[in-house]
Design an enzyme around this catalytic site. Structure first.
Site, PDB file in Angstrom:
ATOM      1  N   GLU A   1      58.117  64.953  34.977  1.00 40.78           N
ATOM      2  CA  GLU A   1      56.969  64.219  34.524  1.00 40.78           C
ATOM      3  C   GLU A   1      57.464  63.654  33.150  1.00 40.78           C
ATOM      4  O   GLU A   1      58.393  64.344  32.344  1.00 40.78           O
ATOM      5  CB  GLU A   1      55.860  65.168  34.302  1.00 40.78           C
ATOM      6  CG  GLU A   1      56.084  66.351  33.425  1.00 40.78           C
ATOM      7  CD  GLU A   1      54.869  67.353  33.518  1.00 40.78           C
ATOM      8  OE1 GLU A   1      54.071  67.135  34.468  1.00 40.78           O
ATOM      9  OE2 GLU A   1      54.546  68.060  32.485  1.00 40.78           O
TER      10      GLU A   1
ATOM     11  N   HIS B   1      47.404  71.383  33.358  1.00 43.96           N
ATOM     12  CA  HIS B   1      47.349  71.435  31.574  1.00 43.96           C
ATOM     13  C   HIS B   1      46.072  72.630  31.484  1.00 43.96           C
ATOM     14  O   HIS B   1      44.962  72.302  31.810  1.00 43.96           O
ATOM     15  CB  HIS B   1      46.944  70.274  31.149  1.00 43.96           C
ATOM     16  CG  HIS B   1      47.372  70.207  29.666  1.00 43.96           C
ATOM     17  ND1 HIS B   1      48.446  69.641  29.333  1.00 43.96           N
ATOM     18  CD2 HIS B   1      46.551  70.619  28.705  1.00 43.96           C
ATOM     19  CE1 HIS B   1      48.638  70.062  27.661  1.00 43.96           C
ATOM     20  NE2 HIS B   1      47.417  70.523  27.273  1.00 43.96           N
TER      21      HIS B   1
ATOM     22  N   HIS C   1      59.173  68.496  31.975  1.00 39.03           N
ATOM     23  CA  HIS C   1      58.971  67.342  31.158  1.00 39.03           C
ATOM     24  C   HIS C   1      59.835  67.091  30.039  1.00 39.03           C
ATOM     25  O   HIS C   1      59.778  67.576  29.140  1.00 39.03           O
ATOM     26  CB  HIS C   1      57.435  67.793  30.702  1.00 39.03           C
ATOM     27  CG  HIS C   1      56.768  66.465  30.025  1.00 39.03           C
ATOM     28  ND1 HIS C   1      55.566  66.359  30.273  1.00 39.03           N
ATOM     29  CD2 HIS C   1      57.380  65.492  29.308  1.00 39.03           C
ATOM     30  CE1 HIS C   1      55.369  65.241  29.470  1.00 39.03           C
ATOM     31  NE2 HIS C   1      56.122  64.604  28.981  1.00 39.03           N
TER      32      HIS C   1
ATOM     33  N   ASN D   1      56.208  75.093  35.819  1.00 36.43           N
ATOM     34  CA  ASN D   1      56.637  74.244  34.643  1.00 36.43           C
ATOM     35  C   ASN D   1      57.571  75.098  33.930  1.00 36.43           C
ATOM     36  O   ASN D   1      57.270  76.056  33.205  1.00 36.43           O
ATOM     37  CB  ASN D   1      55.852  73.569  33.796  1.00 36.43           C
ATOM     38  CG  ASN D   1      56.335  72.703  32.792  1.00 36.43           C
ATOM     39  OD1 ASN D   1      57.406  72.888  32.165  1.00 36.43           O
ATOM     40  ND2 ASN D   1      55.531  71.239  32.691  1.00 36.43           N
TER      41      ASN D   1
ATOM     42  N   THR E   1      52.214  68.315  23.162  1.00 35.64           N
ATOM     43  CA  THR E   1      51.957  68.513  24.452  1.00 35.64           C
ATOM     44  C   THR E   1      51.151  67.277  25.093  1.00 35.64           C
ATOM     45  O   THR E   1      50.669  66.668  24.257  1.00 35.64           O
ATOM     46  CB  THR E   1      51.365  69.886  24.805  1.00 35.64           C
ATOM     47  OG1 THR E   1      51.435  69.919  26.315  1.00 35.64           O
ATOM     48  CG2 THR E   1      50.057  69.898  24.417  1.00 35.64           C
TER      49      THR E   1
ATOM     50  N   GLY F   1      52.761  75.933  33.400  1.00 34.40           N
ATOM     51  CA  GLY F   1      53.915  76.386  32.466  1.00 34.40           C
ATOM     52  C   GLY F   1      53.441  77.564  31.553  1.00 34.40           C
ATOM     53  O   GLY F   1      53.912  78.528  31.556  1.00 34.40           O
TER      54      GLY F   1
ATOM     55  N   ARG G   1      67.957  79.918  19.953  1.00 37.47           N
ATOM     56  CA  ARG G   1      68.809  80.607  19.644  1.00 37.47           C
ATOM     57  C   ARG G   1      70.048  79.818  19.895  1.00 37.47           C
ATOM     58  O   ARG G   1      71.073  80.290  19.569  1.00 37.47           O
ATOM     59  CB  ARG G   1      68.953  82.076  20.340  1.00 37.47           C
ATOM     60  CG  ARG G   1      67.755  82.862  19.598  1.00 37.47           C
ATOM     61  CD  ARG G   1      68.178  83.332  18.354  1.00 37.47           C
ATOM     62  NE  ARG G   1      69.422  84.081  18.076  1.00 37.47           N
ATOM     63  CZ  ARG G   1      69.520  85.234  18.192  1.00 37.47           C
ATOM     64  NH1 ARG G   1      68.350  85.968  18.410  1.00 37.47           N
ATOM     65  NH2 ARG G   1      70.690  85.868  18.228  1.00 37.47           N
TER      66      ARG G   1
END
Length: 237
Positions: A70, A190, A43, A7, A100, A213, A18
């Protein structure tokens, strides 16, 4: 072998902090695949605080493994996914302001809605995975909606792992057994990391894919992206 889908949301978060294009999301995704990742997950959220709509299109022609998008299947998400046509869409019940993902679908309560959006996605040749808590009833509900896979929400497992890993894994074993029984593919994601991933993988039979991720990007700060991906792949052997 269980596939590792990386992810890249956090890469987009760093870039957006930035402005500009550093780090370059497309390059990171291509490099992640070159380093061994077997999929790329994004996502996109309505506020575009990390993945933007343009990112979703930019990644489509360069991801050569598996492209997994997702998100909450509200109209804007559905329009985007049906236009991009990734290999997989993972349906997640996120509120717009969610930091999240924090829960799986109630696939019984929302069966009519999930059945409708699943049919739309599958009509375009997109594999559909529904994000669920480790509850056999929710797995059964996903199958009734026509899903191809379920993705088990693993934050509760990760939270309990260091206190009692046997108790932490127990509901996931039951949910996975139900998925296999019903002929559903099985994903998970997750808060999986280098500490808890191997135990999860070794105890969940039929695990097709994990999506990771945040922890992976954090580890890459110390180990480098190539080495980190290899470390995660070792946990899945």
């Amino acid at each position: 072998m269980t596939r590792l889908s990386v992810n890249v949301n956090k890469i987009a978060t760093i870039r957006n902090a930035r402005g500009g294009d550093n780090p370059n999301l497309v390059k990171v995704a291509k490099d992640a695949e070159r380093f061994g990742a077997q999929g790329i997950t994004i996502h996109p959220r309505p506020d575009e605080r990390h993945i933007t709509r343009q990112d979703t299109y930019d990644l489509k022609p360069v991801v050569t493994t598996e492209y997994n998008i997702e998100g909450n299947p509200e109209p804007r998400f559905m329009e985007l996914v049906l236009d991009v046509v990734p290999e997989q869409a993972t349906l997640v019940p996120d509120a717009d302001d969610a930091i999240t993902s924090n829960a799986g679908w109630d696939t019984v309560k929302h069966q009519a809605f999930l059945t409708e959006v699943t049919a739309q996605l599958k009509a375009k040749g997109i594999r559909v995975s529904i994000f669920v808590d480790p509850d056999p009833k929710m797995v059964e509900g996903a199958a009734a909606c026509g899903a191809d896979r379920v993705e088990l929400y693993t934050e509760p497992y990760a939270a309990q792992y260091h206190d009692n890993k046997e108790d932490a894994i127990a509901p996931y074993i039951k949910a996975a057994e139900k998925a296999v029984e019903l002929g559903l593919g099985l994903n998970a994601g997750h808060d999986l990391d280098l500490d808890n991933l191997k135990y999860f993988h070794d105890n969940i039979k039929g695990l097709d894919e994990v999506s990771i991720g945040h922890a992976l990007v954090c580890d890459a700060l110390y180990y480098g992206l190539e080495n980190t991906i290899q470390l995660y792949l070792k946990q899945l052997k």
